[in-house]
Scaffold this motif. Structure first.
Motif, PDB file in Angstrom:
ATOM      1  N   GLY A  16      30.648 -34.222 -15.045  1.00 11.67           N
ATOM      2  CA  GLY A  16      30.282 -35.785 -14.797  1.00 11.67           C
ATOM      3  C   GLY A  16      29.355 -35.905 -14.845  1.00 11.67           C
ATOM      4  O   GLY A  16      28.392 -37.366 -15.084  1.00 11.67           O
ATOM      5  N   GLY A  17      28.388 -34.376 -15.156  1.00 13.42           N
ATOM      6  CA  GLY A  17      26.574 -35.104 -15.701  1.00 13.42           C
ATOM      7  C   GLY A  17      26.068 -35.277 -14.258  1.00 13.42           C
ATOM      8  O   GLY A  17      24.331 -35.609 -14.228  1.00 13.42           O
ATOM      9  N   ILE A  18      26.317 -35.775 -13.322  1.00  8.04           N
ATOM     10  CA  ILE A  18      25.638 -34.913 -11.958  1.00  8.04           C
ATOM     11  C   ILE A  18      24.351 -34.338 -11.793  1.00  8.04           C
ATOM     12  O   ILE A  18      23.257 -34.583 -11.811  1.00  8.04           O
ATOM     13  CB  ILE A  18      26.623 -34.635 -10.811  1.00  8.04           C
ATOM     14  N   LEU A  19      24.396 -32.639 -12.536  1.00  7.10           N
ATOM     15  CA  LEU A  19      23.691 -31.725 -12.454  1.00  7.10           C
ATOM     16  C   LEU A  19      22.687 -32.380 -13.385  1.00  7.10           C
ATOM     17  O   LEU A  19      21.719 -31.376 -13.472  1.00  7.10           O
ATOM     18  CB  LEU A  19      24.686 -30.988 -12.064  1.00  7.10           C
ATOM     19  N   ASP A  20      22.902 -33.034 -15.036  1.00  6.49           N
ATOM     20  CA  ASP A  20      22.533 -33.425 -15.825  1.00  6.49           C
ATOM     21  C   ASP A  20      21.288 -34.284 -15.042  1.00  6.49           C
ATOM     22  O   ASP A  20      20.242 -34.227 -15.078  1.00  6.49           O
ATOM     23  CB  ASP A  20      22.845 -33.355 -16.378  1.00  6.49           C
ATOM     24  N   ARG A  21      21.841 -34.961 -14.473  1.00 11.58           N
ATOM     25  CA  ARG A  21      20.699 -36.368 -13.999  1.00 11.58           C
ATOM     26  C   ARG A  21      19.778 -36.038 -12.412  1.00 11.58           C
ATOM     27  O   ARG A  21      18.962 -36.016 -12.451  1.00 11.58           O
ATOM     28  CB  ARG A  21      22.015 -37.443 -13.707  1.00 11.58           C
ATOM     29  N   HIS A  22      20.335 -34.892 -12.246  1.00  9.66           N
ATOM     30  CA  HIS A  22      19.739 -34.313 -10.836  1.00  9.66           C
ATOM     31  C   HIS A  22      19.784 -33.057 -10.857  1.00  9.66           C
ATOM     32  O   HIS A  22      20.260 -32.008 -10.286  1.00  9.66           O
ATOM     33  CB  HIS A  22      20.523 -34.790  -9.620  1.00  9.66           C
ATOM     34  N   PRO A  23      18.801 -32.064 -11.674  1.00  6.60           N
ATOM     35  CA  PRO A  23      19.077 -31.038 -11.673  1.00  6.60           C
ATOM     36  C   PRO A  23      18.130 -30.300 -10.513  1.00  6.60           C
ATOM     37  O   PRO A  23      18.535 -28.670 -10.180  1.00  6.60           O
ATOM     38  CB  PRO A  23      17.881 -30.801 -13.069  1.00  6.60           C
ATOM     39  N   SER A  24      18.289 -30.366  -9.410  1.00 11.87           N
ATOM     40  CA  SER A  24      17.793 -29.656  -8.187  1.00 11.87           C
ATOM     41  C   SER A  24      18.661 -29.756  -7.475  1.00 11.87           C
ATOM     42  O   SER A  24      18.344 -29.156  -5.939  1.00 11.87           O
ATOM     43  CB  SER A  24      16.498 -30.457  -8.219  1.00 11.87           C
ATOM     44  N   ILE A  25      19.663 -30.870  -7.554  1.00  9.63           N
ATOM     45  CA  ILE A  25      20.124 -30.234  -6.687  1.00  9.63           C
ATOM     46  C   ILE A  25      21.319 -28.923  -6.469  1.00  9.63           C
ATOM     47  O   ILE A  25      21.562 -28.704  -7.233  1.00  9.63           O
ATOM     48  CB  ILE A  25      21.717 -31.482  -6.901  1.00  9.63           C
ATOM     49  N   GLN A  26      21.936 -28.252  -5.131  1.00 15.77           N
ATOM     50  CA  GLN A  26      22.258 -27.573  -4.874  1.00 15.77           C
ATOM     51  C   GLN A  26      24.033 -27.459  -3.953  1.00 15.77           C
ATOM     52  O   GLN A  26      23.645 -28.297  -3.485  1.00 15.77           O
ATOM     53  CB  GLN A  26      21.460 -26.327  -4.732  1.00 15.77           C
ATOM     54  N   ALA A  27      24.060 -26.956  -4.361  1.00 11.85           N
ATOM     55  CA  ALA A  27      25.545 -27.773  -3.963  1.00 11.85           C
ATOM     56  C   ALA A  27      26.598 -25.578  -3.905  1.00 11.85           C
ATOM     57  O   ALA A  27      26.640 -24.674  -4.393  1.00 11.85           O
ATOM     58  CB  ALA A  27      27.066 -28.193  -4.716  1.00 11.85           C
ATOM     59  N   THR A  28      27.547 -25.573  -2.946  1.00 12.72           N
ATOM     60  CA  THR A  28      27.740 -24.624  -2.407  1.00 12.72           C
ATOM     61  C   THR A  28      29.297 -24.646  -1.813  1.00 12.72           C
ATOM     62  O   THR A  28      29.864 -25.447  -1.339  1.00 12.72           O
ATOM     63  CB  THR A  28      27.761 -23.709  -1.010  1.00 12.72           C
ATOM     64  N   PHE A  29      30.348 -24.069  -2.243  1.00 11.70           N
ATOM     65  CA  PHE A  29      31.481 -24.309  -2.404  1.00 11.70           C
ATOM     66  C   PHE A  29      32.045 -23.076  -1.183  1.00 11.70           C
ATOM     67  O   PHE A  29      32.270 -22.270  -1.269  1.00 11.70           O
ATOM     68  CB  PHE A  29      32.980 -23.670  -3.508  1.00 11.70           C
ATOM     69  N   VAL A  30      32.351 -23.852   0.412  1.00 10.25           N
ATOM     70  CA  VAL A  30      32.999 -23.189   1.229  1.00 10.25           C
ATOM     71  C   VAL A  30      34.226 -22.455   1.740  1.00 10.25           C
ATOM     72  O   VAL A  30      35.153 -23.109   1.800  1.00 10.25           O
ATOM     73  CB  VAL A  30      31.599 -23.712   2.744  1.00 10.25           C
ATOM     74  N   GLU A  31      34.396 -21.444   1.878  1.00  8.43           N
ATOM     75  CA  GLU A  31      35.026 -20.898   2.754  1.00  8.43           C
ATOM     76  C   GLU A  31      36.305 -20.807   1.628  1.00  8.43           C
ATOM     77  O   GLU A  31      37.502 -20.129   1.704  1.00  8.43           O
ATOM     78  CB  GLU A  31      35.824 -21.352   3.838  1.00  8.43           C
ATOM     79  N   GLY A  32      36.442 -21.121   0.567  1.00  2.37           N
ATOM     80  CA  GLY A  32      37.812 -20.986  -0.737  1.00  2.37           C
ATOM     81  C   GLY A  32      36.978 -19.459  -1.644  1.00  2.37           C
ATOM     82  O   GLY A  32      38.005 -19.327  -2.712  1.00  2.37           O
ATOM     83  N   ASP A  33      36.911 -18.673  -1.348  1.00  2.44           N
ATOM     84  CA  ASP A  33      36.837 -17.199  -1.450  1.00  2.44           C
ATOM     85  C   ASP A  33      35.836 -17.357  -2.955  1.00  2.44           C
ATOM     86  O   ASP A  33      34.754 -18.412  -3.392  1.00  2.44           O
ATOM     87  CB  ASP A  33      38.027 -16.641  -2.414  1.00  2.44           C
ATOM     88  N   ILE A  34      35.430 -16.106  -3.270  1.00  3.66           N
ATOM     89  CA  ILE A  34      34.419 -15.783  -4.702  1.00  3.66           C
ATOM     90  C   ILE A  34      36.064 -15.965  -5.722  1.00  3.66           C
ATOM     91  O   ILE A  34      35.505 -15.493  -7.116  1.00  3.66           O
ATOM     92  CB  ILE A  34      33.788 -15.652  -4.264  1.00  3.66           C
ATOM     93  N   ASN A  35      36.879 -15.471  -5.445  1.00  2.00           N
ATOM     94  CA  ASN A  35      37.938 -14.676  -7.144  1.00  2.00           C
ATOM     95  C   ASN A  35      38.052 -15.750  -8.348  1.00  2.00           C
ATOM     96  O   ASN A  35      38.484 -15.418  -8.940  1.00  2.00           O
ATOM     97  CB  ASN A  35      38.974 -14.041  -5.956  1.00  2.00           C
TER      98      ASN A  35
END
Length: 175
Positions: A51-70
């Motif tokens: 969606g280009g969100i991270l291109d427009r806002h490259p400093s944003i940090q997002a974490t996916f919580v409690e869904g494991d990492i596999n």
């Protein structure tokens, strides 16, 4: 959503996406619900990247919580395929391959994920954080030390320090 992304970027506060809260009824409803609730993050990851969100806002940090990492290596593999195979169709154009955004902007938490820990070289120890969700049934309540020991057994000490607290201290500016 543009004002929301701009505000998150301006404040510099990391955001978290939590697992779903779907409850399905009928035969197998609990099991089906839990399987779906713990697998929602491909969509969120794709929206942030494609969606280009991270291109427009490259400093944003997002974490996916409690869904494991596999799920992460498979999601990155699929995202790379989409990035290269559909480059001529993706709008807006994405500035970087998906792994770039994972390595610069995205994290995930887990409570007990031996399969994910075996894939840590693909995921990056600096991109994941151990967590606990007491008192929920799916947490590691009563097995926290076993879950922590799984981390210690799976990775070198410096990576374990990141996973078990160092990354969270840095990401959430808790030092």
């Amino acid at each position: 959503m543009r004002p929301l992304w701009e505000a998150i970027d301006e404040v510099g506060l990391p955001m978290c996406f939590h697992v779903g809260e779907l409850l399905q009824e009928g035969p197998g409803g609990c099991g089906v619900s839990m399987m779906l609730n713990f697998a929602p993050f491909r969509k969120s990851m794709a929206e942030l990247i494609f969606g280009g969100i991270l291109d427009r806002h490259p400093s944003i940090q997002a974490t996916f919580v409690e869904g494991d990492i596999n799920w992460i290596p498979g999601a990155l593999q699929t995202a790379d395929m989409v990035y290269y195979a559909y480059a001529h169709e993706i709008q807006p154009k994405v500035e970087h391959p998906p792994r770039h955004y994972w390595e610069k902007n995205l994290h995930a938490t887990f409570m007990s994920d031996r399969a994910g820990l075996r894939l840590i070289d693909e995921i990056g120890a600096d991109r994941v954080m151990w967590s606990n969700d007491y008192p929920h049934q799916e947490s590691v309540y009563g097995a926290g030390w076993t879950s922590i020991q799984d981390v210690l057994d799976a990775v070198p000490e410096d990576e374990a320090r990141m996973i078990l607290g160092g990354t969270a201290l840095e990401l959430f500016d808790l030092r």
